[in-house]
Design an enzyme around this catalytic site. Structure first.
Site, mmCIF file in Angstrom:
data_model
loop_
_atom_site.group_PDB
_atom_site.id
_atom_site.type_symbol
_atom_site.label_atom_id
_atom_site.label_comp_id
_atom_site.label_asym_id
_atom_site.label_seq_id
_atom_site.Cartn_x
_atom_site.Cartn_y
_atom_site.Cartn_z
ATOM 1 N N CYS A 30 1.028 -1.098 -0.293
ATOM 2 C CA CYS A 30 -0.022 0.021 -0.028
ATOM 3 C C CYS A 30 0.781 1.036 -0.155
ATOM 4 C CB CYS A 30 -0.989 0.116 0.950
ATOM 5 S SG CYS A 30 -0.105 0.185 2.719
ATOM 6 N N ARG A 33 -3.367 -0.466 5.238
ATOM 7 C CA ARG A 33 -4.075 -1.585 4.596
ATOM 8 C C ARG A 33 -3.197 -2.735 4.254
ATOM 9 N NH1 ARG A 33 -5.121 2.214 -0.338
ATOM 10 N NH2 ARG A 33 -3.273 3.067 0.326
ATOM 11 N N ASP A 78 -8.333 4.142 1.010
ATOM 12 C CA ASP A 78 -7.433 4.268 1.882
ATOM 13 C C ASP A 78 -8.213 4.835 3.096
ATOM 14 O OD1 ASP A 78 -5.219 5.113 3.353
ATOM 15 O OD2 ASP A 78 -3.989 5.792 1.865
#
Ligand code: 4NP
Length: 144
Positions: free
Chosen positions: A8, A14, A117
């Site tokens: 990420c 994440r 996100d």
């Protein structure tokens, strides 16, 4: 042995969530020895930092164990260490391909759609469900 790296931007939300989730899902299936699972970010912004507190809270809520995390930026030398790099969104793929070339087509997106996100959305419930869907499809393709 399948070597997987989740990628990420910051490596505090994440991709480390995906790392700890997949480690736990394969452990529950007795398949831990079949996988090496790590994660990286495409930026140095959070280098060395721990998993974001809201990500920790969501993993605890789902009974996913995790350790003190040290965010790491993806490096060129990582290319040969892994078989697959599963990115969260299109922008991550662009950034990864600036770090290394991908002659073996190892760089993929974890889902067809982008995983938003949660650093910006604050919606870690949605992140968890998206990651679970992606990890389950990886496991179904790789272990069936
Ligand atoms: P992640 O979230 O890419 O899922 O780890 C982010 C964490 C930190 C920042 C951006 C995204 N940041 O700009 O510091």
């Amino acid at each position: 042995m399948i070597r997987i790296c989740f990628v990420c931007l910051g490596n505090i939300c994440r991709s480390p969530m995906a790392e700890y989730m997949m480690k736990e899902f394969v452990r529950r299936e007795g398949k831990s020895k079949d996988f090496i699972i790590e994660s990286r970010g495409t930026s140095y912004e959070e280098q060395g930092n721990d998993l974001y507190p809201l990500a920790q809270r969501k993993l605890k809520e789902e009974n996913i164990p995790f350790e003190r995390h040290f965010a790491k930026r993806l490096e060129k030398s990582d290319y040969e260490k892994f078989d697959y790099f599963y990115c969260m969104e299109e922008k991550n793929i662009e950034s990864v391909l600036k770090i290394f070339d991908d002659p073996l087509c190892k760089v993929k997106k974890i889902l067809d759609r982008d995983i938003a996100d949660p650093w910006y959305t604050r919606n870690f419930d949605c992140t968890y469900l998206d990651l679970k869907e992606g990890i389950m499809s990886i496991l179904n393709n790789k272990t069936s």
